[in-house]
Design a protein around this motif. Sequence first.
Motif, PDB file in Angstrom:
ATOM      1  N   SER A  78     -33.414   2.794  11.082  1.00  0.00           N
ATOM      2  CA  SER A  78     -33.706   5.194  11.448  1.00  0.00           C
ATOM      3  C   SER A  78     -33.112   5.231  12.830  1.00  0.00           C
ATOM      4  O   SER A  78     -32.018   6.575  12.966  1.00  0.00           O
ATOM      5  N   ARG A  81     -29.159   4.835  13.006  1.00  0.00           N
ATOM      6  CA  ARG A  81     -28.677   5.601  11.707  1.00  0.00           C
ATOM      7  C   ARG A  81     -28.005   7.244  12.467  1.00  0.00           C
ATOM      8  O   ARG A  81     -26.893   8.418  12.485  1.00  0.00           O
ATOM      9  N   GLU A  82     -28.993   7.443  13.297  1.00  0.00           N
ATOM     10  CA  GLU A  82     -28.648   8.912  13.919  1.00  0.00           C
ATOM     11  C   GLU A  82     -28.759   8.844  14.951  1.00  0.00           C
ATOM     12  O   GLU A  82     -28.970   9.949  15.905  1.00  0.00           O
ATOM     13  N   TRP A  84     -29.291   7.347  18.058  1.00  0.00           N
ATOM     14  CA  TRP A  84     -30.839   6.734  19.487  1.00  0.00           C
ATOM     15  C   TRP A  84     -30.207   6.497  20.039  1.00  0.00           C
ATOM     16  O   TRP A  84     -30.577   6.301  21.814  1.00  0.00           O
ATOM     17  N   SER A 120     -27.551  12.040   4.670  1.00  0.00           N
ATOM     18  CA  SER A 120     -28.642  12.603   5.744  1.00  0.00           C
ATOM     19  C   SER A 120     -27.445  13.538   5.942  1.00  0.00           C
ATOM     20  O   SER A 120     -26.933  13.641   6.925  1.00  0.00           O
ATOM     21  N   ASN A 121     -28.601  12.916   7.392  1.00  0.00           N
ATOM     22  CA  ASN A 121     -28.204  13.581   9.277  1.00  0.00           C
ATOM     23  C   ASN A 121     -27.661  12.036   9.375  1.00  0.00           C
ATOM     24  O   ASN A 121     -27.595  12.241  10.941  1.00  0.00           O
ATOM     25  N   ALA A 122     -26.363  11.907   8.793  1.00  0.00           N
ATOM     26  CA  ALA A 122     -25.458  11.368   9.405  1.00  0.00           C
ATOM     27  C   ALA A 122     -24.151  11.070   8.424  1.00  0.00           C
ATOM     28  O   ALA A 122     -24.434  11.045   7.597  1.00  0.00           O
ATOM     29  N   LYS A 144     -21.961  14.357   7.412  1.00  0.00           N
ATOM     30  CA  LYS A 144     -23.061  14.462   7.667  1.00  0.00           C
ATOM     31  C   LYS A 144     -23.962  15.403   7.009  1.00  0.00           C
ATOM     32  O   LYS A 144     -23.043  16.203   6.782  1.00  0.00           O
ATOM     33  N   GLN A 165     -23.163   7.973  13.333  1.00  0.00           N
ATOM     34  CA  GLN A 165     -22.933   9.550  14.157  1.00  0.00           C
ATOM     35  C   GLN A 165     -21.367   9.625  14.669  1.00  0.00           C
ATOM     36  O   GLN A 165     -20.643  10.001  14.083  1.00  0.00           O
ATOM     37  N   SER A 177     -24.142   2.647  16.585  1.00  0.00           N
ATOM     38  CA  SER A 177     -24.808   3.843  15.450  1.00  0.00           C
ATOM     39  C   SER A 177     -24.999   3.245  14.383  1.00  0.00           C
ATOM     40  O   SER A 177     -24.845   3.623  13.195  1.00  0.00           O
TER      41      SER A 177
END
Length: 219
Positions: A78, A81-82, A84, A120-122, A144, A165, A177
Amino acid sequence: MGLDDREYMRERYRARAKDNRWNDRAGGIEGRWFDPVNRGFDYQNGRFRGSRRPRGSILRWLPFALSLLLVAIPAYHSLKREGWLPDTRPARAFPESGSVTISPFVSPKSASARLTVITSNANAVVQLFEPDSGRHILSLYVRKNERTTTAVPPGTYRMKIIEGQRWHGPTEFFGSSTTYETITELMSFSRLEGNGIDLNRRPDGNLRTRPNWNAPAPL
């Protein structure tokens, strides 16, 4: 040996005898030789006996370690994927949602079924492979937080998902990522009934995946 020497030896013997005493219960001599400071020494083998950790204490922690691992792996994916994890290289524009890369073995005219993907957010690259040969059939690009539907050839496929991302192209995908997962169940498509996935992970969701630790093959 003179008298003085014999008296000296007797006094020395008496001094040693005071430090030892006979233990009738144990059937042996107690004294300096068996002091607590020496009891950890194995005199037969000439080494100290180390305390062995019971095997049960290790097995007792094994379920906890496995449970922690099951939580840590999804959390790590996670975070990747986001976005970080640091990625300082310049990014490229991700393809528009609905763009596809098709295998040269597939005829576009045969694509009569429908594949729907909700991200989702990716950003995501959703891939279909033949389950037996592992041959790549199609890769669908979805940005995304978008939804798209595309035509695919009818059949049963193994689906794999690449998410991330910052896009670095069809060779390096999303760089640091990049996450790469496989849907555990085969996905079937027909002319009358399509199929699809929602990549928004939820505790009550039914999307079962397993991580792929190797990098995805370049497109």
